[in-house]
Scaffold this motif. Structure first.
Motif, PDB file in Angstrom:
ATOM      1  N   ASN A 212       0.925  -1.261   0.006  1.00  0.00           N
ATOM      2  CA  ASN A 212      -0.003  -0.075   0.125  1.00  0.00           C
ATOM      3  C   ASN A 212       0.872   1.175  -0.097  1.00  0.00           C
ATOM      4  N   LYS A 217      -3.723   3.749  -2.847  1.00  0.00           N
ATOM      5  CA  LYS A 217      -4.242   5.106  -3.272  1.00  0.00           C
ATOM      6  C   LYS A 217      -3.771   6.473  -2.622  1.00  0.00           C
ATOM      7  N   ASN A 224       1.930   7.034  -6.815  1.00  0.00           N
ATOM      8  CA  ASN A 224       1.339   8.594  -6.967  1.00  0.00           C
ATOM      9  C   ASN A 224       2.207   9.687  -7.021  1.00  0.00           C
TER      10      ASN A 224
END
Length: 267
Positions: A212, A217, A224
């Motif tokens: 993660n 996200k 990201n």
């Protein structure tokens, strides 16, 4: 003489990581030493509690496992960790192993995956063999856990090994410590034609929490952060245990430990 093989891992309560990563290593080691009783130990008390609570599975810690082997009158014990490097976990294992060294007639402890320069070269070859060909517009970034408690040269050293082998588009970073996202971004920016970046955990088991941090996200995930710099990011969330060549490296370390008995003193 009763013989045992104790495979020591940090542990995981994720079923997929346990089966595909740690399980693959454990099965390879058990097959390599069929004359030894196989035992498992997890060093993470959190993981052991989670396994017991969620799945009803009991796994010993190192002290509990070695104590049980002593009570069962095993005389020859081989301990093989599945750690990536000689970090804090290996230091803790050394301390625990030292206490038990004189309680067994024969007691050996194998090295983690990365100890000598030959280990780095072997791991690099295994990673390269398990990857698809990359063109000039693609790069692969391997990301380990790292640590902020002290300087850890493991990841920078492996990065240089890939470069020396001619793989300029294989980069190594760490979630904590060095090289981090800024250093990786600098390297990628210097390779002006790279557009697609594959992200892969440099971890024996692909833990969900670490994955993660790598490709989740959250806006601060590595994926990201790279996307904000206009790279196309493709996560490859598989642990090293899924690489077919990695188990053989751990088996080789275990065999070497038996030949250099008691072994752990020289780590």
């Amino acid at each position: 003489m009763k013989k045992a093989l104790l495979v020591v891992s940090s542990g995981t309560d994720d079923a997929a990581a346990l089966e595909k990563n740690l399980g693959a290593l454990e099965r390879a080691l058990a097959r390599a030493f069929p004359d030894r009783t196989f035992r498992r130990a997890f060093t993470s008390s959190y993981v052991r509690r989670a396994l017991r609570r969620r799945r009803g599975v009991a796994v010993d810690g190192v002290v509990e496992a070695l104590t049980a082997l002593r009570m069962e009158e095993y005389e020859d014990v081989l301990v093989q960790p599945t750690y990536l490097e000689n970090g804090e976990e290996m230091e803790a294992l050394r301390r625990e192993a030292q206490f038990y060294q004189k309680q067994f007639p024969r007691f050996s402890v194998g090295r983690p995956l990365l100890t000598t320069i030959d280990d780095y070269l072997a791991l690099a070859d295994a990673v390269i063999a398990g990857l698809p060909a990359l063109d000039d517009s693609e790069a692969l970034v391997l990301v380990g856990l790292g640590t902020e408690r002290h300087m850890d040269p493991t990841y920078a050293c492996l990065d240089y090994v890939f470069r020396d082998k001619g793989y300029q588009n294989l980069l190594v970073g760490a979630l904590e410590g060095y090289p981090g996202v800024p250093e990786i971004l600098n390297r990628l920016a210097a390779a002006w034609n790279v557009r697609r970046v594959y992200l892969m955990p440099l971890m024996v088991a692909a833990e969900p929490a670490a994955c993660n941090d790598l490709a989740g996200k959250d806006e601060d995930s590595w994926a990201n952060q790279l996307r904000r710099h206009y790279f196309e990011v493709v996560p490859l969330l598989q642990g090293l245990g899924e690489n077919r060549q990695i188990p053989a490296l751990f088996v080789a370390h275990a065999r070497e430990a038996l030949q250099t008995h008691p072994g752990w003193q020289d780590l």
